[in-house]
Every structure is written in C-alpha cells, then in structure tokens.
Design a protein around this motif. Structure first.
Motif, mmCIF file in Angstrom:
data_model
loop_
_atom_site.group_PDB
_atom_site.id
_atom_site.type_symbol
_atom_site.label_atom_id
_atom_site.label_comp_id
_atom_site.label_asym_id
_atom_site.label_seq_id
_atom_site.Cartn_x
_atom_site.Cartn_y
_atom_site.Cartn_z
ATOM 1 N N ILE A 232 34.738 52.989 24.242
ATOM 2 C CA ILE A 232 35.107 51.583 24.040
ATOM 3 C C ILE A 232 35.779 51.022 25.290
ATOM 4 O O ILE A 232 35.494 49.892 25.725
ATOM 5 C CB ILE A 232 36.012 51.448 22.811
ATOM 6 C CG1 ILE A 232 35.256 51.810 21.534
ATOM 7 C CG2 ILE A 232 36.569 50.021 22.705
ATOM 8 C CD1 ILE A 232 36.132 51.891 20.302
ATOM 9 N N LEU A 233 36.671 51.820 25.908
ATOM 10 C CA LEU A 233 37.350 51.355 27.125
ATOM 11 C C LEU A 233 36.358 51.171 28.272
ATOM 12 O O LEU A 233 36.474 50.227 29.069
ATOM 13 C CB LEU A 233 38.436 52.357 27.517
ATOM 14 C CG LEU A 233 39.640 52.445 26.577
ATOM 15 C CD1 LEU A 233 40.582 53.561 27.019
ATOM 16 C CD2 LEU A 233 40.382 51.109 26.532
ATOM 17 N N ILE A 234 35.365 52.056 28.366
ATOM 18 C CA ILE A 234 34.352 51.908 29.424
ATOM 19 C C ILE A 234 33.554 50.630 29.214
ATOM 20 O O ILE A 234 33.293 49.869 30.155
ATOM 21 C CB ILE A 234 33.434 53.147 29.450
ATOM 22 C CG1 ILE A 234 34.230 54.378 29.916
ATOM 23 C CG2 ILE A 234 32.234 52.905 30.351
ATOM 24 C CD1 ILE A 234 33.455 55.684 29.805
ATOM 25 N N ILE A 235 33.163 50.400 27.964
ATOM 26 C CA ILE A 235 32.405 49.169 27.663
ATOM 27 C C ILE A 235 33.248 47.939 27.985
ATOM 28 O O ILE A 235 32.766 46.952 28.567
ATOM 29 C CB ILE A 235 31.965 49.170 26.191
ATOM 30 C CG1 ILE A 235 30.948 50.296 25.941
ATOM 31 C CG2 ILE A 235 31.377 47.811 25.806
ATOM 32 C CD1 ILE A 235 30.587 50.482 24.490
ATOM 33 N N LEU A 239 32.367 45.027 30.742
ATOM 34 C CA LEU A 239 32.315 43.601 30.395
ATOM 35 C C LEU A 239 33.242 42.779 31.290
ATOM 36 O O LEU A 239 32.876 41.678 31.743
ATOM 37 C CB LEU A 239 32.694 43.422 28.924
ATOM 38 C CG LEU A 239 31.678 43.947 27.902
ATOM 39 C CD1 LEU A 239 32.244 43.808 26.488
ATOM 40 C CD2 LEU A 239 30.354 43.194 28.018
ATOM 41 N N ILE A 240 34.438 43.304 31.584
ATOM 42 C CA ILE A 240 35.351 42.594 32.484
ATOM 43 C C ILE A 240 34.744 42.488 33.877
ATOM 44 O O ILE A 240 34.829 41.449 34.542
ATOM 45 C CB ILE A 240 36.715 43.304 32.530
ATOM 46 C CG1 ILE A 240 37.433 43.153 31.183
ATOM 47 C CG2 ILE A 240 37.593 42.726 33.637
ATOM 48 C CD1 ILE A 240 38.763 43.866 31.126
ATOM 49 N N PHE A 241 34.093 43.597 34.351
ATOM 50 C CA PHE A 241 33.444 43.569 35.662
ATOM 51 C C PHE A 241 32.351 42.501 35.703
ATOM 52 O O PHE A 241 32.240 41.737 36.685
ATOM 53 C CB PHE A 241 32.872 44.952 35.953
ATOM 54 C CG PHE A 241 32.093 45.028 37.230
ATOM 55 C CD1 PHE A 241 32.746 45.082 38.458
ATOM 56 C CD2 PHE A 241 30.697 45.046 37.212
ATOM 57 C CE1 PHE A 241 32.018 45.139 39.646
ATOM 58 C CE2 PHE A 241 29.974 45.093 38.386
ATOM 59 C CZ PHE A 241 30.637 45.149 39.611
ATOM 60 N N LEU A 242 31.543 42.416 34.639
ATOM 61 C CA LEU A 242 30.474 41.409 34.599
ATOM 62 C C LEU A 242 31.042 39.990 34.549
ATOM 63 O O LEU A 242 30.516 39.076 35.192
ATOM 64 C CB LEU A 242 29.583 41.662 33.378
ATOM 65 C CG LEU A 242 28.765 42.967 33.407
ATOM 66 C CD1 LEU A 242 28.006 43.142 32.095
ATOM 67 C CD2 LEU A 242 27.796 42.974 34.590
ATOM 68 N N LEU A 246 30.330 37.135 37.294
ATOM 69 C CA LEU A 246 29.819 35.826 36.901
ATOM 70 C C LEU A 246 30.741 34.711 37.371
ATOM 71 O O LEU A 246 30.287 33.658 37.842
ATOM 72 C CB LEU A 246 29.654 35.779 35.383
ATOM 73 C CG LEU A 246 29.081 34.474 34.800
ATOM 74 C CD1 LEU A 246 27.684 34.210 35.341
ATOM 75 C CD2 LEU A 246 29.059 34.541 33.278
ATOM 76 N N LYS A 247 32.058 34.938 37.288
ATOM 77 C CA LYS A 247 33.018 33.937 37.766
ATOM 78 C C LYS A 247 32.899 33.734 39.267
ATOM 79 O O LYS A 247 32.884 32.601 39.784
ATOM 80 C CB LYS A 247 34.427 34.381 37.380
ATOM 81 C CG LYS A 247 35.540 33.475 37.895
ATOM 82 C CD LYS A 247 36.312 34.110 39.010
ATOM 83 C CE LYS A 247 37.420 33.223 39.513
ATOM 84 N NZ LYS A 247 38.140 33.803 40.662
ATOM 85 N N LYS A 248 32.774 34.842 40.035
ATOM 86 C CA LYS A 248 32.657 34.744 41.486
ATOM 87 C C LYS A 248 31.369 34.021 41.877
ATOM 88 O O LYS A 248 31.368 33.161 42.781
ATOM 89 C CB LYS A 248 32.678 36.151 42.081
ATOM 90 C CG LYS A 248 32.700 36.176 43.595
ATOM 91 C CD LYS A 248 32.815 37.599 44.105
ATOM 92 C CE LYS A 248 32.839 37.629 45.640
ATOM 93 N NZ LYS A 248 32.935 39.026 46.155
ATOM 94 N N TYR A 249 30.273 34.323 41.188
ATOM 95 C CA TYR A 249 28.999 33.656 41.477
ATOM 96 C C TYR A 249 29.085 32.159 41.174
ATOM 97 O O TYR A 249 28.598 31.321 41.955
ATOM 98 C CB TYR A 249 27.894 34.311 40.655
ATOM 99 C CG TYR A 249 26.581 33.559 40.701
ATOM 100 C CD1 TYR A 249 25.756 33.630 41.811
ATOM 101 C CD2 TYR A 249 26.179 32.765 39.617
ATOM 102 C CE1 TYR A 249 24.550 32.927 41.853
ATOM 103 C CE2 TYR A 249 24.989 32.068 39.650
ATOM 104 C CZ TYR A 249 24.174 32.152 40.771
ATOM 105 O OH TYR A 249 23.002 31.442 40.813
ATOM 106 N N ALA A 292 40.047 33.444 28.917
ATOM 107 C CA ALA A 292 39.859 33.312 27.471
ATOM 108 C C ALA A 292 38.906 34.388 26.948
ATOM 109 O O ALA A 292 39.140 34.998 25.893
ATOM 110 C CB ALA A 292 39.326 31.918 27.137
ATOM 111 N N LEU A 293 37.821 34.644 27.702
ATOM 112 C CA LEU A 293 36.883 35.696 27.285
ATOM 113 C C LEU A 293 37.531 37.070 27.342
ATOM 114 O O LEU A 293 37.322 37.908 26.447
ATOM 115 C CB LEU A 293 35.646 35.654 28.187
ATOM 116 C CG LEU A 293 34.716 34.449 28.008
ATOM 117 C CD1 LEU A 293 33.606 34.470 29.047
ATOM 118 C CD2 LEU A 293 34.124 34.426 26.606
ATOM 119 N N ILE A 294 38.329 37.339 28.390
ATOM 120 C CA ILE A 294 38.994 38.652 28.501
ATOM 121 C C ILE A 294 39.975 38.850 27.337
ATOM 122 O O ILE A 294 40.024 39.919 26.721
ATOM 123 C CB ILE A 294 39.711 38.755 29.864
ATOM 124 C CG1 ILE A 294 38.679 38.827 30.992
ATOM 125 C CG2 ILE A 294 40.610 39.983 29.896
ATOM 126 C CD1 ILE A 294 39.289 38.791 32.377
#
Length: 608
Positions: A232-235, A239-242, A246-249, A292-294
C-alpha cells in the motif's frame, strides 16, 4: 527583585498545589457519589429481579402442589379432582399473564438500566446489567475482559477445555480452576432464557473470539499483513510521484504558452487581470489541487493500513469518524435549521416589500405628487431614512432569535462587546447624526442655498447625516460637521433673495467734505452696476464720526447672493473713479492728508 520573584513563584506553586488538592478532593467526592449512585441503582435492580424470580418460584411450587394432589386422587371423575384441575388451569392462565407482564417489565428494565459491554478485543461478546455479590456490573464486565485477555495471551491455552459447571445459584464458565464468568438466574431473566442456555451462548462466543484473535495474530498472518502494508505504501508513493510529475508538466506547459494563449482579462479598456496574474493563479490552483489529491489519498490510505492489523482497526474507525462525524453533525445542524431559515426568509421578504412601499410613498411626497399639510417636501427622504432604519432594526429584532447560536453565551458576549465598542467609539458620530436630523426639520437651508457658517461662506452642495458640504466662490469644498452647525449661527442669503439682499460698502471721508456731496456721489453709483437692483432704492448711512473722518455706508440690494463680492468690486471701482474726479480724498485712520483748508478759516491762515 530576586526575592520578589522567588516569593511570587512560591505563592504560585502554593496556589497550584492547593487547586490540585481541591480538584482531587472534588473528583474523589464526585467519584464516590457516582459509585454510591450506581450501587443504589443496581441494588434496586437486583431487588426487583429477585422479587420477580421469587414470584415465579412460588407459582411453580403452587402448580407442583396442585399436580401432586390431582395425582393422589384415585377417583377419575370426582368433584374434588375437577375442582383441582380448574384451579390448575386458572393458575396456568395467571402464569401466562404474569409472564407477559414480566417480559414487558424486563424489557423496560433493560432499556432504562446501564449496561456494560464485555469486549476484550474489537467486538462485543455480551452485556452485563446487574451486580453479583459485592461486584458492580461495571466491575464484573471489567473482570471478565481481563480474564479473557489473559487466556488469549497464554500460548498453551486450549479453548476446547472451557466448560460449564451448573449449580443452584449460577452456571459458571470455567477453565481449569479459573472461573471466567458466571451466569445467574437474574442474568438469564434479562436475556429471556434459562441460565444454562445463556451460559452455553457465552461459552461459544468466548471460544470463537479467542480462536479468531489467535489466528489473526499468528506469524504468517503478521507477515502477510506487513507485506500488504508495504505494498500500500509503495502504491501511495507511486501515486504521489505521478501527481508531482503531472504538476511539473502542467506548470511548464502554462509557462511555455503564457504569451500565446493566456491573455489579459479586460472589461472595455480596464485590465481586470493581467496575463502574469492569470498565470500565477493557474499555478497556485494546480498546487492546491496537487495537495488536495495527496491529502485525499492519505485519508483513503491510512484507514486501509489501520484496518490490516486487528489491534489498529479501531484507529481506522476513529480516523474516519474524525471527518465523518463533524460533517454529519454539520449536515444535521443545517437540516434542523431549515425551518428557522424559512422563517427568516419570510420575515426578510415581508420587510423588504414594506420598505419599498414606504419608499414609494415618500418618493411621491418628494416629487410633489402627494401633499400632506405641514409636511414639507424636503422632509420626505430624511424621514424615509429614519423609518427605513427603524424597520431594519425591527427586522433584526425579529430574526435574532432564529439565528444559529443566538442563545449561546459566546454570541451574547460578542454582541455586548460590539455594542460597547460602538457606543464608545461613535459618540461624536451619533451627535452629528442627531444634529443632522434636527437641521433637516429646522430647515435653515437647502441644497443650492448660499449660506455663511461661522466665517465660511459658500453654496450648499451636499447634506448628509454627518456633515454638510459647501462650495465657495473660489471652488473650494468645505466640510462642516452638523454638530458645529447646530451649535453656531447660520446666515442664509437665498431664503429672501427674491426680495433683494442688502449688502454694505463702507468708506471714510474727511470732515472737510459736505455729507450731502458724498451722499450724492455714492447714490449715483448703483445705477451703473448691472448686478445690483434699483428697487428697493439704495441708501447711505453715516455710521460713525471719528476723530479725523466720517464713516459712510452705502447699502445696495442684489438678487443673486453669489455675485455680492463681484458687485462690491465694481462699486469700489466706481467710488475710486468718481471721488478722484471730484477731488475728494478718502481718509484712513490716524493718517493726515494735505487738503485745501475750509474757506471760513482760510483768511486766518493767510494772516498768520
């Protein structure tokens, strides 16, 4: 100084100790009172249940006695046997009725009596209502929980060795020499069953919960749950990395296309939001969406992780409750407030149209379409302002009890605090408002009138509840508080301007000039000034006979009060021209001017 601080700290520590001791005494007193109350309540419950149980025993003995008498009779159809059989039937009917009454009474007792759960782990096994011997119901439940937890921690315990031992008083669930719990007749009565049935039910629940808990906390299960948590922590990390990618892009895309696609937001020629400000708003919105998503994923992840291990499952429920309970409470509060909110809307709706109706009436008076004797047109809008304020105040009084929290002490305290601040800080403003109302109904001047207040002269351009504004002949705007106007004198040049306003021009002439000649020269001037009136006719007064000159005053009438200064200037010009042409010198105080001597004294001067 150090002694002072030491004494202060010592005093503070003494007071703290005294307060703690008093608090402990109060807590112990309250705890004692609470324990006594529970003891008395449970004693009353036990007495009531014992009474019901004794009645059941007496009925059973009576029934057994009748059955034995019927059995001992040898005759099959004897009248005595029929009588006994009838008594037995009546007793059965009474028992059925009494059992129904007992059932209702027991249900009522269960609803109105505190119960204590036996929950050694996450689930509740059963409840305890009444005391046993000297142990209260709360103590009984706590003792049973401790025994079950101790058995769970015993690695060599065998749940299939748990058994039930029945006796006349209770049915005991035992393991070796340990009594786990006891089920009395009173306990069984509250459950509506026999004590043996209740004891068997409790035994099954205890065996199942210990077995389930041991299986859930075995090493294999522990490793599986740990791996699941890591997954669960890896997932979550992926998700945080993605999300960060997405925010940087998105930010880079916005910055690259800022000059092409992001334009200024304009309203006609006014730039409301520049492209740079718009870019910053979009970047901030992306950052807020990212966080908010995090936070949302963390809120979803943490209950899942907590629910993996049995000992943290309650944490998951508490974590979800931290968010759901306030939301539920807020939703229920809003739902319960809807009837009051509808009442507030109805009051506001009625008052709104009441204010519009009053405004319509006073607008008609202000336009001259509606006339009321003794009520001038200029009173209309100020009076409407007063009535509107009173209606708004009345509306606030009506809706105040329906406001949320209006009965709370905090709301009342804030209201009083604001009222005190308003009363202390607005005394001068209130005095100006009251002065403005008095001035309105006194009617000393109107908009457009030329007035003098103290040493300020100008045309009234604005009247407000607090101040009055004047415009001078030099286009200067003067603001005067209404309280100053009410406490001083006001000169209005416009009220009787249609009859002519009399203004004065003063000059001084020496005694050598006859006053008739001065009068004649002065009275010729107004006819040549177009700004002044010829009627009423101008006149001249001798105001003063000084040591060296005579003070003359020319009084002239004019219709336009704003042209008085210009008319004075023209009159002064004519005076200078006419008196210079006539050879008359105008004297100034204490200044000697060489003039021709008076004829009757000329010979005397020549002889000298």
């Amino acid at each position: 100084m150090k002694r002072f601080y030491i004494c202060f700290l010592a005093t503070l520590l003494s007071l703290s100790s005294a307060l703690m001791l008093s608090a402990q005494q109060v807590d112990s007193t309250n705890a004692t009172k609470k324990t006594d109350s529970l003891t008395n309540k449970e004693q009353g419950l036990s007495s009531l249940l014992n009474g019901i149980r004794q009645q059941q025993i007496n009925d059973s003995l009576e029934r057994l006695k009748l059955q034995n008498e019927i059995t001992n009779l040898k005759a099959q159809n004897s009248p005595k046997k029929e009588n006994l059989q009838q008594q037995l039937n009546e007793l059965d009917q009474e028992n059925n009725i009494r059992n129904q009454q007992v059932k209702l009474k027991v249900d009522s007792i269960k609803k109105n009596t505190s119960r204590y759960a036996v929950a050694p782990f996450s689930d509740t096994l059963f409840y305890i209502y009444n005391k046993l011997g000297s142990s209260l119901a709360k103590d009984r439940a706590s003792n049973v929980v401790n025994r079950i937890q101790n058995l769970y921690e015993d690695d060599f315990v065998r749940v299939d060795s748990f058994k039930i031992e029945n006796n006349e008083i209770s049915s005991d669930i035992v393991y070796k020499d340990l009594i786990i719990t006891s089920v009395t007749e009173l306990d069984a009565m509250l459950e509506g069953k026999h004590k043996e049935e209740v004891a068997a039910q409790y035994l099954k629940s205890i065996q199942e919960t210990i077995t389930k808990e041991k299986e859930a906390n075995s090493l294999t299960k522990l490793l599986i749950r740990t791996g699941l948590v890591i997954l669960i922590l890896i997932i979550f990390s992926i998700l945080i990395f993605l999300i960060n990618k997405l925010k940087k892009y998105s930010v880079q895309r916005i910055l690259s296309e800022r000059t092409e696609r992001i334009k200024d937001i304009k309203i006609k020629n006014y730039v409301l939001v520049t492209s740079l400000q718009k870019t910053r708003i979009l970047i901030n919105a992306i950052n807020m969406l990212r966080w908010a998503l995090i936070i949302l994923m963390a809120f979803i992840m943490l209950p899942i992780i907590f629910s993996v291990f049995p000992f943290t499952q309650s944490w998951a429920n508490n974590l979800i409750g931290m968010f759901t309970k306030p939301l539920k409470k807020a939703f229920l509060a809003i739902w319960d407030y809807i009837p009051k909110l509808i009442t507030v809307f109805v009051i506001l709706f009625i008052m709104r149209y009441a204010v519009q109706f009053v405004k319509y009436i006073f607008n008609e008076i202000d336009k001259g379409k509606l006339e009321i004797n003794g009520f001038h047109r200029e009173f209309a809008m100020p009076t409407f302002t007063i009535i509107r304020f009173l209606l708004h105040a009345f509306t606030l009084v009506l809706i105040f009890p329906y406001l949320p929290g209006s009965n709370s002490d905090v709301f009342k305290g804030i209201s009083v605090f604001i009222g005190v601040l308003f009363s202390l800080g607005s005394s001068s403003a209130i005095s100006n408002i009251i002065a403005g109302l008095v001035i309105t109904y006194m009617r000393p001047f109107r908009i457009g009138d030329r007035i003098t207040i103290a040493d300020k002269t100008g045309v009234v351009i604005e009247k407000s509840p607090l101040v009055t504004k004047l415009r001078t002949i030099k286009n200067e705007e003067i603001t005067i508080p209404n309280s100053s106007i009410l406490s001083g004198n006001t000169v209005n040049y416009t009220t009787y301007s249609h009859e002519g306003i009399c203004f004065q021009v003063e000059l001084t002439v020496g005694y050598e000039e006859p006053w008739q000649r001065v009068h004649e020269l002065l009275l010729r001037i107004p006819a040549r000034v177009e700004r002044v009136n010829t009627t009423p006719a101008p006149f001249v007064l001798q105001k003063k006979l000084d040591d060296f000159f005579v003070l003359y005053e020319l009084n002239v009438y004019i219709s336009k009060s704003g042209e008085i200064e210009l008319a004075k200037s023209e009159i002064f010009q004519h005076i200078l021209n006419d008196f210079l042409a006539a050879g008359i010198e105008m004297s100034a105080p204490h200044i000697f001017t060489k003039v021709d001597p008076i004829p009757q004294y000329k010979s005397g001067l020549d002889n000298n």
